[in-house]
Design a protein around this motif. Structure first.
Motif, PDB file in Angstrom:
ATOM      1  N   GLY A 137       1.157   2.422  -1.443  1.00 40.23           N
ATOM      2  CA  GLY A 137       0.866   3.500  -2.386  1.00 40.23           C
ATOM      3  C   GLY A 137      -0.613   3.667  -2.652  1.00 40.23           C
ATOM      4  O   GLY A 137      -1.029   4.672  -3.229  1.00 40.23           O
ATOM      5  N   THR A 138      -1.433   2.686  -2.239  1.00 37.91           N
ATOM      6  CA  THR A 138      -2.881   2.782  -2.460  1.00 37.91           C
ATOM      7  C   THR A 138      -3.637   3.095  -1.171  1.00 37.91           C
ATOM      8  O   THR A 138      -4.855   3.267  -1.198  1.00 37.91           O
ATOM      9  N   VAL A 139      -2.931   3.154  -0.041  1.00 36.04           N
ATOM     10  CA  VAL A 139      -3.591   3.375   1.246  1.00 36.04           C
ATOM     11  C   VAL A 139      -4.298   4.725   1.267  1.00 36.04           C
ATOM     12  O   VAL A 139      -5.461   4.838   1.670  1.00 36.04           O
ATOM     13  N   LYS A 140      -3.598   5.766   0.819  1.00 36.72           N
ATOM     14  CA  LYS A 140      -4.187   7.103   0.814  1.00 36.72           C
ATOM     15  C   LYS A 140      -5.397   7.159  -0.108  1.00 36.72           C
ATOM     16  O   LYS A 140      -6.413   7.788   0.227  1.00 36.72           O
ATOM     17  N   HIS A 141      -5.309   6.510  -1.259  1.00 33.37           N
ATOM     18  CA  HIS A 141      -6.431   6.494  -2.210  1.00 33.37           C
ATOM     19  C   HIS A 141      -7.649   5.813  -1.592  1.00 33.37           C
ATOM     20  O   HIS A 141      -8.777   6.297  -1.715  1.00 33.37           O
TER      21      HIS A 141
END
Length: 276
Positions: free
Chosen positions: A256-260
Motif C-alpha cells: 500500500g506504500t509502494v505507489k507513494h
C-alpha cells in the motif's frame, strides 16, 4: 464524460417536442445527431488534452507565464473550439444536413466552448498546484553524539546524512561518508526537521536520504498455503539504499506504500540530481 455531454448537446440544441417526434418518427436522425456530438466531444477533448501536454514540454507557467497563457488560449481553447466547428461542418455534410438550419451554431457550439473553458481552467489549476516552485528550505542541522552515553554533542548537516535508523531503542545517524552517530530525537521529531523533499520515512524505522537510494526491486515468489495446500504467488517491493562507505541496506515496503514511494522518488529525482 463524453456520453452525457453529447446527450446534453442534442437535448439543448433541439426542442423537446422535436426530440419526441424524432423518437417517434425519425430515430435514425436522432442517433446520427447523438453520434456526431459524441465524435466532436471525444476528438476535441482528446486534442485539448494533447495540446496541454505539448505546452507543458514547451513552456512553464512559472518561468514564462505570459507566453504560456497565450499558448493556452490559442491551442487548447480557441484551437479546440475551431476544430469542433470544422468537425461539425464535415459531419453535417456527410449526413446531408444543413448545419445552419440544425441549430448547432446557435446552441451546441457554445456548449463545446464552455466545456473547453472548464477543462483548461481545471488543467491550469491542477498544473499550478502540482508543480509549485520549491519553497526556501534552509539546510537543517541535528545534534548527535559519538556514543549513546556521551554528553559531548556535535552538529551535522542533513546534507551529510545517508539515513537515520531506529534500532534497539536508539536512533543511529549514518552519514554518507560512513560515520555513525547517536541522537536522542525520535524519528517523528527528525522527520519534521529534515527536508521532506530529500528524506523518506520508511516503516517508522528509517529516514532515508534520496541521494543514497539505489533501486526499487519488485520480487515475485511462491509459497505453499498450509490451509489449502496450493501454491500462492507473493509480490514484494524491496528498497535498496546506501553506498560503499555506509554499507548497503534492504528493506521491504509495506503493501500500500509502494505507489507513494514511487511518486515521491520520481517527483524529486531531478532535485536529487541537482543537489548532487
Amino acid at each position: 464524460m463524453a456520453v452525457p455531454v453529447a446527450v446534453l448537446m442534442v437535448l439543448i440544441g433541439k426542442r423537446w417536442e422535436w426530440i419526441v417526434a424524432l423518437f417517434r418518427d425519425h430515430l435514425v436522425q436522432l442517433l446520427v445527431s447523438f453520434s456526431g456530438s459524441y465524435v466532436i466531444v471525444v476528438v476535441v477533448s482528446g486534442y485539448a488534452h494533447w495540446a496541454n501536454r505539448w505546452l507543458d514540454t514547451q513552456s512553464s507557467w512559472q518561468d514564462q507565464f505570459k507566453s504560456r497563457l497565450l499558448g493556452q488560449l490559442a491551442m487548447p481553447l480557441v484551437g479546440g473550439w475551431v476544430l469542433s466547428i470544422l468537425l461539425a461542418f464535415v459531419l453535417f455534410a456527410c449526413f446531408g444536413v444543413d448545419i445552419h438550419r440544425s441549430g448547432y451554431l446557435r446552441f451546441e457550439v457554445w456548449i463545446v466552448l464552455l466545456l473547453l473553458s472548464v477543462m483548461n481552467a481545471g488543467y491550469a489549476v491542477w498544473y499550478l498546484h502540482k508543480y509549485q516552485p520549491d519553497t526556501e528550505w534552509e539546510t537543517a542541522y541535528i545534534e548527535v553524539t559519538e556514543g549513546h552515553k556521551e554528553k559531548r554533542k556535535l552538529r551535522i548537516s542533513e546534507l551529510d546524512i545517508g539515513c537515520i535508523q531506529a534500532a534497539n531503542g536508539f536512533r543511529l545517524v549514518r552519514t554518507i561518508e560512513g560515520d555513525t552517530y547517536f541522537t536522542n530525537k525520535s524519528i517523528v521529531e527528525l522527520e519534521k526537521i529534515l527536508n521532506p523533499k530529500y528524506f523518506y520515512k520508511l516503516k517508522r524505522k528509517y529516514l532515508i536520504n534520496i541521494t543514497v537510494i539505489r533501486r526499487l526491486t519488485k520480487n515475485k515468489t511462491t509459497r505453499l498455503d498450509r490451509d489449502s495446500g496450493s501454491e500462492m504467488t507473493v509480490y514484494s517491493s524491496v528498497v535498496t539504499f546506501g553506498n560503499e562507505q555506509m554499507g548497503l541496506f534492504e528493506e521491504t515496503l509495506v503493501k500500500g506504500t509502494v505507489k507513494h514511494f514511487e511518486t515521491w522518488w520520481n517527483e524529486n529525482s531531478e532535485k536529487k540530481k541537482r543537489r548532487k
